[in-house]
Design an enzyme around this catalytic site. Structure first.
Site, mmCIF file in Angstrom:
data_model
loop_
_atom_site.group_PDB
_atom_site.id
_atom_site.type_symbol
_atom_site.label_atom_id
_atom_site.label_comp_id
_atom_site.label_asym_id
_atom_site.label_seq_id
_atom_site.Cartn_x
_atom_site.Cartn_y
_atom_site.Cartn_z
ATOM 1 N N GLU A 1 -1.937 -1.337 -5.672
ATOM 2 C CA GLU A 1 -3.201 -0.742 -6.117
ATOM 3 C C GLU A 1 -2.988 0.015 -7.423
ATOM 4 O OE1 GLU A 1 -6.830 1.972 -4.238
ATOM 5 O OE2 GLU A 1 -4.932 1.726 -3.180
ATOM 6 N N ASP B 1 -3.281 1.593 7.022
ATOM 7 C CA ASP B 1 -2.389 1.209 5.932
ATOM 8 C C ASP B 1 -2.099 -0.283 5.934
ATOM 9 O OD1 ASP B 1 -2.287 3.867 5.204
ATOM 10 O OD2 ASP B 1 -0.524 4.287 6.423
ATOM 11 N N ASP C 1 0.861 -1.181 0.000
ATOM 12 C CA ASP C 1 0.000 0.000 0.000
ATOM 13 C C ASP C 1 0.895 1.229 0.000
ATOM 14 O OD1 ASP C 1 -2.660 1.353 0.353
ATOM 15 O OD2 ASP C 1 -1.659 2.057 2.173
#
Length: 411
Positions: A270, A351, A186
Site C-alpha cells: 500500500e 490484516d 499489508d
C-alpha cells in the site's frame, strides 16, 4: 531473458584509525565545519546586502588565499579534496534550496558525528589496502570487495564514536530465477507484515523493549556536569544503546525485504503516507516499524534482482472490502480485528483480508496499464477474473494485453 544487470552498489566498512590518525581526524572535522560555516555566512551576507551570488569556484580562490594568510595556515594541513568537497556540498545544498527541494542550509554546530570525503585512495586498492591522503593506511574490519578503485570515498564518524569507510562501485548483479508467485503485503503495528497467503510476521519492537533502559540512561546523562569526563562516558553509553536498537531494526527489515524478493516475483504494498501517519497518537510505534525504510529496500532490491514492486493506491479500501465477494463496508473501526461480510457471510481477519485485496488490486493495476516484463506466469496465483485479463503468454513475453487496454479506455 536477461540474467545479469548492471547496478551501482554502495559499501560501508568499519574502520579502526590508530591514535595519531584519530587526533588528525578530530582536527580535520573541526576545520571542515569551520569552512562550511564561514562560507555560508559570507554567501548569505553577500546575497542579503549586495544581491551577489557567489559560486563555489569564486570561494575556491578565496580558500587558496586563506591557506597563505597568517592565522589560517592550518587549512593547508587538511587534504585539499576534503575542503573542495565541502564547497561542492554547499553548492548542491543551495541549488536544492532554490529548486524548492530543501530548506536553506544551516550552520553546523560542534558535534561528535561528521564526515569527510576524499579523492584518491592510493594505488594499493587492488591489494586490499586503503590509503587516505595525509592520513595513511586505514585498518578495516573486513576485506575490500573485488571492485574497481572508486574515485571518491567517505570517512564518517557516528555519535557512538565509530568510524566507517563508504564508497560506491558499478557491479554486475545476477537476476533471481522466476518463482511464478505473487504476494500482497499489508504493513502494520501489531504485525510487521501480513502476507496474502495468511502468514503474519511479528513486529520485534526493539525500541519498545529497550525504552525503559534508554530512559534511565538519558536521565543519568542529564544529571552529569557539562564538560566533564563522566558526561562524555555517559553520552557514549546512550549513543551505543541507540545504535544497537537501530542496527537490530535494520537487521529485521533486511531479513523481511530479502525474503520477499527471493520468494516472490510480484510484490504489492500500500502506498502509505507515512509523514501524515507519524503525526498521530501512534507516532512512536509508526516510526519504530520503519514503513518508509521497508519500501525503500524493496524498491532497490526488486530493481537489482529483476522483480516488480507495485504500490497500490492509498485510497483503496483494502481493509473493509470483502476479498471473496467484493462487498465494501461503510465503516470499520480500528479496534475491529475480525469482521463478517453481510453479503456472503465470510469471516475475515482484518490484516489478511487487506493483504489479499492488495494482491487483487495490484494485479488489476498491472493488467490494465503496465507494459513491463512481468516475469511471472499468471496461472500461479491469479484469481479467475484476473486470469481473464492477464494471459500467461503475454505475462511471459511482456507484451501489452490489448484487450485490457481497450477495457481501461472505456472505464
Amino acid at each position: 531473458m536477461r540474467t545479469m544487470s548492471d547496478i551501482t552498489r554502495s559499501y560501508r566498512i568499519r574502520a579502526y584509525p590508530n591514535g595519531a590518525q584519530l587526533r588528525l581526524l578530530d582536527r580535520w572535522f573541526g576545520g571542515v565545519r569551520w569552512l562550511w560555516n564561514t562560507i555560508l555566512e559570507i554567501r548569505s551576507a553577500a546575497y542579503r546586502e549586495c544581491g551577489l551570488t557567489l559560486t563555489g569556484n569564486d570561494l575556491s580562490h578565496w580558500l587558496t588565499q586563506w591557506k597563505r594568510t597568517s592565522g589560517h595556515e592550518w587549512l593547508a594541513e587538511i587534504p585539499a579534496t576534503a575542503l573542495t568537497q565541502c564547497l561542492r556540498d554547499q553548492d548542491c545544498a543551495l541549488r536544492n534550496f532554490f529548486a524548492q527541494r530543501a530548506r536553506y542550509p544551516r550552520f553546523k554546530r560542534k558535534q561528535h558525528a561528521g564526515s569527510l570525503r576524499f579523492q584518491g585512495v592510493g594505488s594499493a586498492w587492488t591489494s586490499g589496502i586503503v590509503s587516505v591522503p595525509k592520513l595513511g593506511t586505514l585498518k578495516l574490519a573486513e576485506a575490500l570487495p573485488q571492485v574497481e578503485r572508486p574515485d571518491m570515498v567517505t570517512l564518517s564518524r557516528d555519535a557512538a564514536g565509530r568510524y566507517y569507510l563508504s564508497f560506491g562501485a558499478e557491479v554486475e548483479q545476477a537476476l533471481l530465477p522466476i518463482r511464478q508467485r505473487s504476494v500482497g503485503v499489508d504493513l502494520g503495528l501489531t504485525h510487521l507484515a501480513t502476507l496474502s497467503n495468511g502468514e503474519k510476521i511479528p513486529n520485534p519492537k526493539h525500541y519498545h523493549a529497550r525504552l525503559r533502559y534508554l530512559r534511565q540512561q538519558q536521565r543519568c546523562l542529564a544529571r552529569r556536569q557539562k564538560g566533564s569526563r563522566r558526561r562524555e562516558k555517559q553520552r557514549l553509553r546512550v549513543a551505543r544503546a541507540h545504535a544497537r536498537v537501530r542496527e537490530a531494526r535494520q537487521t529485521a527489515v533486511h531479513t523481511l525485504t530479502s525474503r520477499l524478493v527471493y520468494e516472490f516475483d510480484l510484490i504489492f504494498i500500500e502506498d502509505l503516507n507515512v509523514t501524515a501517519l507519524a503525526r498521530g497518537r501512534q507516532a512512536r510505534a509508526i516510526q519504530e516499524v520503519a514503513f518508509s525504510e521497508i519500501r525503500r529496500q524493496l524498491a532497490y532490491k526488486c530493481e537489482w534482482y529483476g522483480k516488480i514492486l507495485e504500490p497500490v493506491n492509498r485510497w483503496y479500501a483494502s481493509s473493509k472490502t470483502c476479498s471473496v465477494c467484493r462487498y465494501k463496508l461503510d465503516e470499520l473501526r480500528l479496534d475491529e480485528r475480525y469482521w463478517r461480510c453481510p453479503k456472503c457471510g465470510s469471516r475475515h481477519d482484518r490484516d489478511i483480508n487487506a493483504a489479499r485485496n492488495l494482491l487483487t488490486e495490484g494485479l488489476r493495476q498491472l493488467a490494465g496499464c503496465d507494459d513491463r516484463d512481468l516475469r511471472v506466469d499468471a496461472r500461479g496465483t491469479c484469481r479467475e477474473e484476473i486470469l481473464e485479463q492477464v494471459l500467461a503468454e503475454e505475462a511471459r513475453s511482456g507484451h501489452r494485453n490489448r484487450a485490457c487496454l481497450e477495457q481501461a479506455r472505456f472505464r
